[in-house]
Design an enzyme around this catalytic site. Structure first.
Site, short mmCIF file in Angstrom:
data_model
loop_
_atom_site.label_atom_id
_atom_site.label_comp_id
_atom_site.label_asym_id
_atom_site.label_seq_id
_atom_site.Cartn_x
_atom_site.Cartn_y
_atom_site.Cartn_z
N HIS A 1 0.88 -1.17 0.00
CA HIS A 1 0.00 0.00 0.00
C HIS A 1 0.91 1.21 0.00
O HIS A 1 1.89 1.27 0.76
CB HIS A 1 -0.87 -0.01 1.25
CG HIS A 1 -1.55 1.30 1.53
ND1 HIS A 1 -2.72 1.68 0.91
CD2 HIS A 1 -1.21 2.32 2.36
CE1 HIS A 1 -3.07 2.87 1.35
NE2 HIS A 1 -2.18 3.29 2.23
N CYS B 1 -4.70 2.46 -4.43
CA CYS B 1 -3.76 3.43 -3.86
C CYS B 1 -2.48 3.53 -4.68
O CYS B 1 -1.91 4.62 -4.85
CB CYS B 1 -3.42 3.05 -2.42
SG CYS B 1 -2.68 1.40 -2.27
#
Length: 528
Positions: free
Chosen positions: A35, A105
């Site tokens: 992430h 993301c």
């Protein structure tokens, strides 16, 4: 034009569990579930199922990033960048466009990185969705990924984007903690004053008895030269009353009240008989002799008063923790010095007035900064530190202190007492060292008894489930099951889902002992 640094914050959503879980869930190995976010102009920007969010760097629930990569420097001014982000959030990266595999993301970080510095983020991160898509995905994997993704949302934590930027909210948090602390402080100071008075009363009583035995008499002033003029007048007017007896009765009543308060809460797991304070103190003196200043020598004398002579924490001056900070930070001292001082403080943590000492750490955070870097220290240091953290749960005031959420910056990362405490507990539980595992199970058990926030409960649950694969002994299993039973009550959706998806099932341990079986039944009810 001054350029702004552009950084890529890289997190592992699985917090190290991907290596263990991926082969079981998708049939192949993964180093992490990556992430990312972009940090520029002192803000962290991220895209998730809530849309584009921003916060102070490192202040999402994920905490500090696993890695920070410098992408370069940009000439794009904040005002222009803000307009750009606003435009993205209303179009290409609106919340409705989010897809955990194809538009996530990392897609956002790539887009923004290209805009700011004309550079891509690492290929292994961009290739991660393909790694998943080429595996045998199941609804279980999708649900698990969704749970992980929630952990990365700014608004899913106790510090949302709006609140994080609000001075009123930050100030309110500080006021709440300050009020709670001052309440503890007043109580401890009252007890400390009582201790001083009792010591004086005992001295006076000794002199009085000695005088009676010798057939002589002494004035109140002779009994206690430290008394004020008002106290002397009151004492001379008291006749034959014995103030020491009255003081002792008050002390006994306070002791009973304290015992009742302790009985009313879940008993913590602490370690009371592991350290010989006198031996540790003597060893510490031998290690630092000739290496400390005269002022630091006074700090050692204060420590002796507090720990060996059983004086109250009032014996410690305001600069005492600065001395401790030097022992922990100055590399001129050996590792043994840090071990000895932490062992001594682990015993101090059991004292009901240790909160006065902890108050000194609110400024420079010597203790908690040292604890935050537990994974960089030797095993012996980790053992001493874990003992200190576990024993801090002995008293209500110090256990509350461990859960404070007020943040500070340490080596470029935003941390708080609760983040440090959680990190120490997880690190110890998942360590290869049996002693650390024992103390880690104690810390997590104690945290569960304090009823932490949902996000902390989820993080600790993931650590517990990973630890269960090591087939723990009954005592450690009982502590962990007790914690898990608490967490399924705190986080009624995410924690049960994690248990069902990751496993092992609590019923796997049925038959270990009667008390473990009772906890398994409590957890199983929540899983139905």
């Amino acid at each position: 034009m001054e350029k702004a640094k552009v950084e890529l914050y890289i997190y592992d959503l699985s917090k190290g569990m991907a290596k263990t879980l991926a082969p079981m869930l998708i049939g192949k190995s993964l180093d992490g579930i990556w992430h990312t976010s972009i940090v520029v102009h002192n803000r962290e920007y991220v895209f998730n199922s809530s849309g584009v969010e921003h916060c102070k760097p490192g202040s999402t629930h994920l905490g500090p990033p696993l890695k920070v990569e410098l992408l370069g420097y940009t000439e794009v001014e904040l005002a222009i960048f803000t307009d750009y982000i606003q435009s993205l959030s209303e179009s290409t990266f609106a919340a409705s466009t989010y897809n955990i595999f194809s538009h996530n993301c990392n897609t956002f970080s790539e887009e923004v990185a290209q805009f700011l510095v004309g550079k891509s983020i690492p290929k292994y991160i961009l290739d991660l969705p393909q790694e998943f898509l080429s595996g045998n995905l199941s609804p279980t994997v999708l649900t698990l990924l969704t749970l992980f993704e929630k952990q990365a949302q700014v608004t899913s934590t106790s510090q949302s984007t709006e609140r994080e930027g609000s001075p009123d909210f930050d100030e309110l948090n500080l006021l709440i903690e300050e009020s709670r602390y001052n309440s503890f402080l007043r109580e401890i100071r009252r007890k400390t004053d009582r201790e001083k008075q009792l010591k004086r009363e005992r001295k006076r009583e000794k002199k009085r008895k000695k005088a009676l035995k010798e057939g002589s008499s002494i004035s109140v002033e002779e009994e206690d030269p430290e008394m004020t003029d008002t106290e002397i007048v009151n004492g001379n007017n008291a006749g034959s009353q014995l103030p020491s007896e009255q003081a002792l009765a008050i002390e006994e009543e306070e002791r009973r009240e304290e015992e009742e308060r302790k009985k009313a809460r879940e008993p913590p797991v602490v370690f009371t008989d592991l350290i010989d304070v006198k031996s540790e103190f003597d060893a510490l003196i031998g290690l630092i002799d000739g290496k400390i200043s005269s002022e630091e020598q006074r700090s050692m004398e204060e420590l002796s008063q507090y720990m060996l002579e059983d004086e109250g924490s009032w014996a410690l001056s305001d600069g005492f923790l600065t001395f401790v900070g030097r022992l922990l930070q100055d590399q001129a001292f050996s590792i043994e010095v840090r071990i000895r001082i932490m062992n001594i403080l682990a015993v101090a943590a059991l004292k009901d007035d240790v909160i006065l000492l902890l108050h000194q750490d609110r400024k420079d955070h010597f203790l908690m900064n040292y604890a935050f870097e537990i994974d960089r220290n030797s095993i012996e240091e980790q053992r001493a530190l874990s003992l200190f953290i576990a024993n801090m749960f002995e008293n209500l005031s110090s256990s509350e202190w461990l859960l404070y959420i007020s943040e500070w910056t340490f080596k470029g990362q935003q941390i708080s007492n609760i983040r440090v405490t959680t990190k120490v507990g997880v690190h110890c539980l998942l360590a290869d060292d049996a002693i650390l595992q024992d103390r880690g199970s104690a810390i997590i058990h104690n945290l569960a008894c304090k009823e932490v926030f949902d996000d902390v409960a989820v993080e600790l649950t993931m650590a517990l489930l990973q630890y269960f694969n090591s087939k723990p002994a009954e005592e450690q299993l009982y502590r962990c099951m007790k914690a898990l039973a608490k967490f399924v009550q705190i986080s009624t959706q995410e924690v049960p889902q994690l248990i069902q998806m990751i496993g092992p099932e609590p019923k796997t341990f049925a038959g270990t002992s009667e008390r473990v079986d009772k906890l398994i039944e409590q957890i199983s009810i929540k899983l139905r």
